[in-house]
Design a protein around this motif. Structure first.
Motif, short mmCIF file in Angstrom:
data_model
loop_
_atom_site.label_atom_id
_atom_site.label_comp_id
_atom_site.label_asym_id
_atom_site.label_seq_id
_atom_site.Cartn_x
_atom_site.Cartn_y
_atom_site.Cartn_z
N LYS A 73 0.81 -1.22 0.00
CA LYS A 73 0.00 0.00 0.00
C LYS A 73 0.85 1.27 0.00
CE LYS A 73 -3.43 -2.38 2.77
NZ LYS A 73 -3.94 -2.52 4.14
N ALA A 74 2.12 1.16 0.37
CA ALA A 74 2.97 2.34 0.51
C ALA A 74 3.48 2.90 -0.81
CB ALA A 74 4.16 2.02 1.42
N ALA A 75 3.46 2.09 -1.86
CA ALA A 75 3.97 2.56 -3.16
C ALA A 75 2.81 2.99 -4.05
CB ALA A 75 4.76 1.45 -3.85
N GLY A 76 3.02 4.08 -4.76
CA GLY A 76 2.00 4.52 -5.71
C GLY A 76 1.83 3.51 -6.83
N SER A 77 2.94 2.96 -7.30
CA SER A 77 2.91 1.97 -8.37
C SER A 77 4.10 1.04 -8.22
CB SER A 77 2.97 2.66 -9.73
OG SER A 77 3.15 1.71 -10.75
N TRP A 78 3.88 -0.23 -8.49
CA TRP A 78 4.95 -1.22 -8.47
C TRP A 78 5.38 -1.56 -9.89
CZ3 TRP A 78 7.47 -2.42 -4.19
CH2 TRP A 78 6.86 -2.14 -2.97
N SER A 79 4.75 -0.96 -10.87
CA SER A 79 4.97 -1.32 -12.27
C SER A 79 6.45 -1.22 -12.66
CB SER A 79 4.14 -0.41 -13.17
OG SER A 79 4.26 -0.81 -14.50
N GLY A 80 7.01 -2.34 -13.08
CA GLY A 80 8.39 -2.40 -13.56
C GLY A 80 9.46 -2.45 -12.49
N LYS A 81 9.10 -2.27 -11.23
CA LYS A 81 10.10 -2.27 -10.15
C LYS A 81 10.53 -3.70 -9.84
CE LYS A 81 9.96 0.80 -7.18
NZ LYS A 81 11.05 1.59 -7.70
N ILE A 82 11.83 -3.91 -9.67
CA ILE A 82 12.34 -5.22 -9.28
C ILE A 82 12.27 -5.31 -7.76
CG2 ILE A 82 14.35 -6.73 -9.19
CD1 ILE A 82 15.18 -5.60 -11.91
N VAL A 83 11.57 -6.35 -7.28
CA VAL A 83 11.43 -6.60 -5.85
C VAL A 83 12.01 -7.98 -5.56
CG1 VAL A 83 9.82 -6.92 -3.93
CG2 VAL A 83 9.37 -5.17 -5.67
N VAL A 84 12.96 -8.03 -4.64
CA VAL A 84 13.55 -9.30 -4.22
C VAL A 84 12.82 -9.74 -2.96
CG1 VAL A 84 15.64 -10.54 -3.58
CG2 VAL A 84 15.77 -8.63 -5.20
N ASP A 85 12.11 -10.83 -3.06
CA ASP A 85 11.33 -11.37 -1.94
C ASP A 85 12.25 -12.21 -1.06
OD1 ASP A 85 9.53 -12.55 -0.21
OD2 ASP A 85 8.64 -13.84 -1.74
N VAL A 86 12.58 -11.66 0.11
CA VAL A 86 13.45 -12.33 1.06
C VAL A 86 12.63 -13.01 2.16
CG1 VAL A 86 15.48 -11.99 2.56
CG2 VAL A 86 15.19 -10.55 0.58
N THR A 87 11.31 -12.88 2.08
CA THR A 87 10.44 -13.39 3.14
C THR A 87 10.40 -14.91 3.16
OG1 THR A 87 8.40 -13.49 1.84
CG2 THR A 87 8.94 -11.37 2.86
N ASN A 88 9.94 -15.44 4.28
CA ASN A 88 9.62 -16.86 4.40
C ASN A 88 8.25 -16.96 5.05
OD1 ASN A 88 11.75 -18.60 3.38
ND2 ASN A 88 13.04 -17.56 4.89
N ALA A 89 7.40 -17.80 4.49
CA ALA A 89 6.03 -17.94 5.00
C ALA A 89 5.92 -19.15 5.93
CB ALA A 89 5.06 -18.06 3.84
N TYR A 90 6.97 -19.42 6.69
CA TYR A 90 6.93 -20.54 7.63
C TYR A 90 5.80 -20.30 8.63
CZ TYR A 90 8.18 -24.11 10.95
OH TYR A 90 8.14 -25.20 11.77
N GLY A 91 4.98 -21.33 8.83
CA GLY A 91 3.88 -21.23 9.77
C GLY A 91 2.60 -20.67 9.19
N VAL A 92 2.64 -20.17 7.96
CA VAL A 92 1.43 -19.66 7.32
C VAL A 92 0.67 -20.87 6.76
CG1 VAL A 92 0.51 -18.25 5.44
CG2 VAL A 92 2.50 -17.45 6.74
N PRO A 93 -0.58 -21.08 7.20
CA PRO A 93 -1.35 -22.22 6.69
C PRO A 93 -1.47 -22.17 5.17
CG PRO A 93 -2.44 -21.23 8.60
CD PRO A 93 -1.32 -20.31 8.20
N LEU A 94 -1.29 -23.32 4.55
CA LEU A 94 -1.30 -23.40 3.08
C LEU A 94 -2.60 -22.87 2.48
CD1 LEU A 94 0.43 -26.85 2.57
CD2 LEU A 94 1.43 -24.59 2.33
N GLU A 95 -3.73 -23.09 3.18
CA GLU A 95 -5.00 -22.62 2.63
C GLU A 95 -5.05 -21.09 2.55
OE1 GLU A 95 -5.50 -23.74 6.99
OE2 GLU A 95 -4.74 -24.75 5.22
N GLN A 96 -4.26 -20.40 3.37
CA GLN A 96 -4.22 -18.94 3.30
C GLN A 96 -3.44 -18.47 2.06
OE1 GLN A 96 -2.98 -17.06 6.94
NE2 GLN A 96 -4.46 -18.18 8.16
N LEU A 97 -2.68 -19.36 1.46
CA LEU A 97 -1.91 -19.02 0.26
C LEU A 97 -2.61 -19.46 -1.02
CD1 LEU A 97 1.65 -20.06 1.52
CD2 LEU A 97 0.65 -17.77 1.50
N ASP A 98 -3.82 -19.99 -0.91
CA ASP A 98 -4.59 -20.46 -2.07
C ASP A 98 -3.82 -21.46 -2.92
OD1 ASP A 98 -6.82 -18.89 -1.41
OD2 ASP A 98 -6.01 -17.16 -2.51
N GLY A 99 -2.97 -22.26 -2.27
CA GLY A 99 -2.21 -23.27 -3.00
C GLY A 99 -1.04 -22.73 -3.80
N LEU A 100 -0.76 -21.45 -3.67
CA LEU A 100 0.31 -20.81 -4.43
C LEU A 100 1.61 -20.77 -3.63
CD1 LEU A 100 -1.72 -17.73 -5.72
CD2 LEU A 100 -1.04 -19.74 -7.06
#
Length: 196
Positions: A73-100
């Motif tokens: 929500k903090a960015a006006g636009s993400w279009s074309g920006k390279i984002v490196v996802d360093v996160t880990n979703a350990y402990g997040v129930p799989l159903e909350q990720l819609d199988g993705l």
């Protein structure tokens, strides 16, 4: 090229400082709150507001998994920006990720971003350490559904002293470095070294 780390990416900041590469650091707190930590890490670490840091060419997302929604929500636009996802979703129930894969969930929230999964499989202490190991270079895994986005991240990994390995698409090789529910996947915590 301008770089930024959003969240608790002290290990990454130390990697930038070790190579004297400028990087902005930001969180939802004001920059002044980050100043003492930034100063203790090195002179190339610059605390910025979240809005200012999101102007970087490559943004490292190092926040707790669900906090990506606040950053989105903090960015006006993400279009074309390279984002490196360093996160880990350990402990997040799989159903909350819609199988993705978790990175696909983040990519949806950052509509238009060129998302690369990377730098997340090593524990922070290992990531903060010198990547030169026994005459080789510590491996960092990268994956993306945007093959062209991997090249500048891989070039930066090389600059930082790592040996980047392209795992391919997020739902293929990228799935090897993403937590699934309450278990870690095959390449998480694998401290591998490449000898040139």
């Amino acid at each position: 090229m301008r770089y930024a780390i959003i969240g608790a990416g002290q290990a990454l900041a130390r990697a930038f400082a070790r190579k004297n590469i400028d990087v902005a650091v930001a969180s939802t707190r004001p920059p002044e709150a980050l100043a003492p930590l930034a100063k203790s890490i090195g002179s190339t670490i610059a605390p910025r507001s979240l809005k200012d840091a999101l102007d970087a060419d490559i943004v490292f997302l190092a926040v707790p998994f669900w906090s990506h929604r606040d950053v989105a929500k903090a960015a006006g636009s993400w279009s074309g920006k390279i984002v490196v996802d360093v996160t880990n979703a350990y402990g997040v129930p799989l159903e909350q990720l819609d199988g993705l894969p978790s990175s696909a969930v983040i990519a949806r929230a950052l509509a238009g971003a060129r998302l690369v999964k990377g730098f997340n499989h090593l524990p922070a202490g290992v990531l903060a350490a010198d990547p030169s190991v026994k005459g080789g270079r510590r491996v960092v895994f990268l994956s993306s559904d945007d093959a062209a986005a991997i090249a500048p991240v891989a070039a930066l990994a090389e600059q930082l002293g790592y040996a980047p390995v392209d795992l391919g698409r997020l739902d293929e090789g990228g799935a090897l470095v993403q937590a699934r529910g309450n278990r870690w996947t095959q390449l998480i915590f694998q401290d591998l070294v490449k000898f040139d």
